[in-house]
Design a protein around this motif. Sequence first.
Motif, PDB file in Angstrom:
ATOM      1  N   LYS A 423      10.586  -0.758   6.989  1.00  0.00           N
ATOM      2  CA  LYS A 423      10.146  -2.079   7.019  1.00  0.00           C
ATOM      3  C   LYS A 423      10.272  -2.289   7.998  1.00  0.00           C
ATOM      4  O   LYS A 423      11.578  -3.055   8.275  1.00  0.00           O
ATOM      5  N   VAL A 462       6.081  -4.420   7.713  1.00  0.00           N
ATOM      6  CA  VAL A 462       5.442  -2.649   6.782  1.00  0.00           C
ATOM      7  C   VAL A 462       6.191  -1.545   7.921  1.00  0.00           C
ATOM      8  O   VAL A 462       7.200  -2.065   8.889  1.00  0.00           O
ATOM      9  N   PHE A 499      -0.279 -12.295   2.868  1.00  0.00           N
ATOM     10  CA  PHE A 499      -0.714 -10.828   3.153  1.00  0.00           C
ATOM     11  C   PHE A 499      -1.763 -11.234   3.997  1.00  0.00           C
ATOM     12  O   PHE A 499      -2.545 -12.511   4.471  1.00  0.00           O
ATOM     13  N   ARG A 549       0.192   1.815   0.044  1.00  0.00           N
ATOM     14  CA  ARG A 549       1.392   2.118  -1.554  1.00  0.00           C
ATOM     15  C   ARG A 549       3.092   1.662  -1.521  1.00  0.00           C
ATOM     16  O   ARG A 549       3.690   0.728  -1.966  1.00  0.00           O
ATOM     17  N   LYS A 550       3.096   2.150  -0.077  1.00  0.00           N
ATOM     18  CA  LYS A 550       5.005   2.167  -0.431  1.00  0.00           C
ATOM     19  C   LYS A 550       4.770   1.175   0.404  1.00  0.00           C
ATOM     20  O   LYS A 550       6.062   0.903   0.370  1.00  0.00           O
ATOM     21  N   ASN A 551       4.085   0.656   1.319  1.00  0.00           N
ATOM     22  CA  ASN A 551       3.805  -0.715   2.316  1.00  0.00           C
ATOM     23  C   ASN A 551       3.762  -2.080   1.294  1.00  0.00           C
ATOM     24  O   ASN A 551       3.542  -2.639   2.082  1.00  0.00           O
ATOM     25  N   SER A 552       3.304  -1.702   0.222  1.00  0.00           N
ATOM     26  CA  SER A 552       3.380  -2.346  -1.107  1.00  0.00           C
ATOM     27  C   SER A 552       1.940  -3.597  -0.781  1.00  0.00           C
ATOM     28  O   SER A 552       1.900  -4.243  -0.603  1.00  0.00           O
ATOM     29  N   GLY A 553       0.965  -1.922  -0.057  1.00  0.00           N
ATOM     30  CA  GLY A 553      -0.545  -3.171   0.321  1.00  0.00           C
ATOM     31  C   GLY A 553      -1.532  -2.441  -0.150  1.00  0.00           C
ATOM     32  O   GLY A 553      -1.127  -1.699  -1.410  1.00  0.00           O
ATOM     33  N   THR A 554      -2.785  -2.530  -0.533  1.00  0.00           N
ATOM     34  CA  THR A 554      -3.614  -2.098  -1.307  1.00  0.00           C
ATOM     35  C   THR A 554      -5.107  -1.286  -0.291  1.00  0.00           C
ATOM     36  O   THR A 554      -5.156  -1.920   0.752  1.00  0.00           O
ATOM     37  N   PHE A 571      -1.871  -6.043   4.139  1.00  0.00           N
ATOM     38  CA  PHE A 571      -1.059  -6.177   3.592  1.00  0.00           C
ATOM     39  C   PHE A 571       0.753  -7.459   3.899  1.00  0.00           C
ATOM     40  O   PHE A 571       0.061  -8.040   4.012  1.00  0.00           O
ATOM     41  N   PRO A 572       1.244  -7.206   3.790  1.00  0.00           N
ATOM     42  CA  PRO A 572       2.189  -8.445   3.424  1.00  0.00           C
ATOM     43  C   PRO A 572       2.330  -9.202   4.971  1.00  0.00           C
ATOM     44  O   PRO A 572       3.030  -8.280   5.427  1.00  0.00           O
TER      45      PRO A 572
END
Length: 576
Positions: A423, A462, A499, A549-554, A571-572
Amino acid sequence: MTKKIHTFLLLFLFLPSIIFSQQEKNSKYFDIAVQKKAATIKSEKNFSKAQFFFLRKEWDSTLVYSVKQLNSNTDLATKQYCHYFRGYSLMMKGLYQQSRIEFDLISKSFQYYYLVDNNIGLLFYFEKNFEKAIIYFLKAQKEILNHKDETEIADLYRNIGICYLHLKQFDKAEFYLTNDIFLNPKHITKSVVRANINIANFYYAQYKDQQAIYYFQKAYNLSKDIKDFDLKQTTAFNMAVVEENRGNYKKAIDYRKEAEDWKDSLNNQNKIWAVADFEKKFTVAQKQKQIKVLEVENKLKDTQRNSLFFASIGLLLILTGGVYLYGQKVKNAKTILLQKNKLDELNATKDQLFSIVSHDLRSSVNALKTSNAKLSATLETKNYDELHQLIIQNSTIANGAYSLLDNLLHWAMLQTKQLYFHKESIHLYSIVQQIEYNYKPLLLDKSITFDNSVSKNIFIYVDLDSLKIVLRNLLDNAIKFSNRDGKISFYTQEINPDFCTLIIEDNGIGMSQQTIQELLTENELLAKKENSEIIGTGLGLQLCKQMIRKNSGTLAIESQIGKGTKMILTFPKTIA
C-alpha cells in the motif's frame, strides 16, 4: 579467462543492445512531428490511426492503416511518413527485406531522412554486414549531433562502437563505446547499465580481464537501482562467470542463484514449485529427525522411573487414556467431516469454474477460427472495410480471452496467497486517466463517451497494482454492458472525511436486484447477462471484491433494468 567464456559472453550480452535501445525509444523529434502532421490533416482518418498505433508500438495495426492511407489519394509528404511507419514496423517484426523495400521508397527530401539512414544501418547490422551498417550510421551522425540530445547521441555511438567491435577494430570501438558511457545520463538508467556491459565486453574481447571485470562489477551494482529484470539477470550471470573463472565457486553459485531468481516468467514456475517442494520435504525430514531424537530421549527417561509408581497408577492411566483417545477420536471425526464438506465445496467450485472457463475459451477460439476463415476469404476479395471489421472483431475476441485468463491467474494467486500487496499513496485522478487511455480503442469502437470527473486533489492509500486490476475489470464490464453511443463516468463524492467514494456509472442495460444480490454473494461464480444467452464466470467481480477488501475498501451496486448501473467503491484516504 578462457576464449570460450569470452565468446559466450559476447554473444549473450551485446548482440541485443541495438535492438533494446531502438525498441525503448524513437526520436522524440520525429514523434512530435508525427503528431503535428496528424493534427494538420484531421480528415485523413487512416493516417491518424496509423500514427496512433505507431506511437503505441502496435506494429500490425500500424501496417494495416498505413497501407490504407497509401491506397488513397494523398500528398507526397504523407506518403513519406506512411512508408516510414511501414519500414520501421516491419523491422520491429523481423521482416528485414520488406522493411528495406519500404525505406527505399522514401526520397531524400524527407525532413527526417537521417532516421531512414539510421534504420537501414540497423538492418545491415541484423544481417551482420557491419561495414555497411557503419556507413549508414555515419550518414545519420551529422543530423543526430545537431540535435544535441545526449541520449540519442549515446545510442548512435553505442551502435557504431558495437559494429567496430564485431569487426575487431578495437581503437575505433573504444572511442565510441567510451563516449557512450560519458554521454549517458548522470542518473542511473537501463542505457547506463548496458553501456558498462558493452565496454566490459570490449575489454573481454582483448583479454584485458581486469578492466572487463571492473565494468562487469560496475554494471551489476548499477542494475540494483533499476527495475529491468532482464538486465538484473544478465549482470548477475556475468558476475557468476567472472567468479567461476576466478575459482571462487561459492560466490559464483550465489550469483547464478540470483540470476535464476530474476527469471520472472511462467516458464520457470515449475522450477520454483519443484524447489519449494524439495525445501518442504527437507524441512519435514529435519523435523522427523528431531522427533526421533526426542522420542529416544523420552524412552531413556521413562526407563529411569520407578516401576512401582507405574504399577500403582497404571490402571488410572489406562482409563484416562481411553477416555482421552475416545474424545480425540470424536473430535477428529468432527474435524475431518467439516474439512471434507469444505473440500467438497471447494472442489465443486473448482470444477464449476474450470467448466465455465473451458466453455468460454472454447467459444472464443471457435469464434476466432470462424472469423479467421472469413478474414482469409475477405483478403482474396480485397474488401478492406470488411477486413477492418474482422480485424477489430478478432482483437475483441482475443482481448476477452486474455482478460479471462488474466483474471483466472490473479484469482488463483489470491487463493494461494501468492499475490503481494504494497500500500502507498496514489493519485486517483491520474490512475483513472491511465485506465481510460488503455481502453480508448474499445471506447471508440462502441462510440462511448468517457467522463473523468474524479477530484484532482484526492490521494488514496491502496496497493497500486490491485487498484488497476479492479478499475480495469469494472470499466471492461461497463463497456461490455453499454449500448453504442453510451456514456461512462468516473466521479468522486465527499461523504466520509477519512474515505474516498469513487462511483463508476454507465447508462447501459442495467441489472435486476436479484442479479445484484447474486454478484455480491461470496464465491458466486455465475452471472447471467440480462436479455442475453451469454454466461460469464463472474470471476472478475469476485476478484474485484477480494482486492477491494484487501485494500480496506467496500463495494456496493445500484442498478435498474434499462437505466444503467452504478458501482460504488470506497477506499481509505492518504493521511496527511
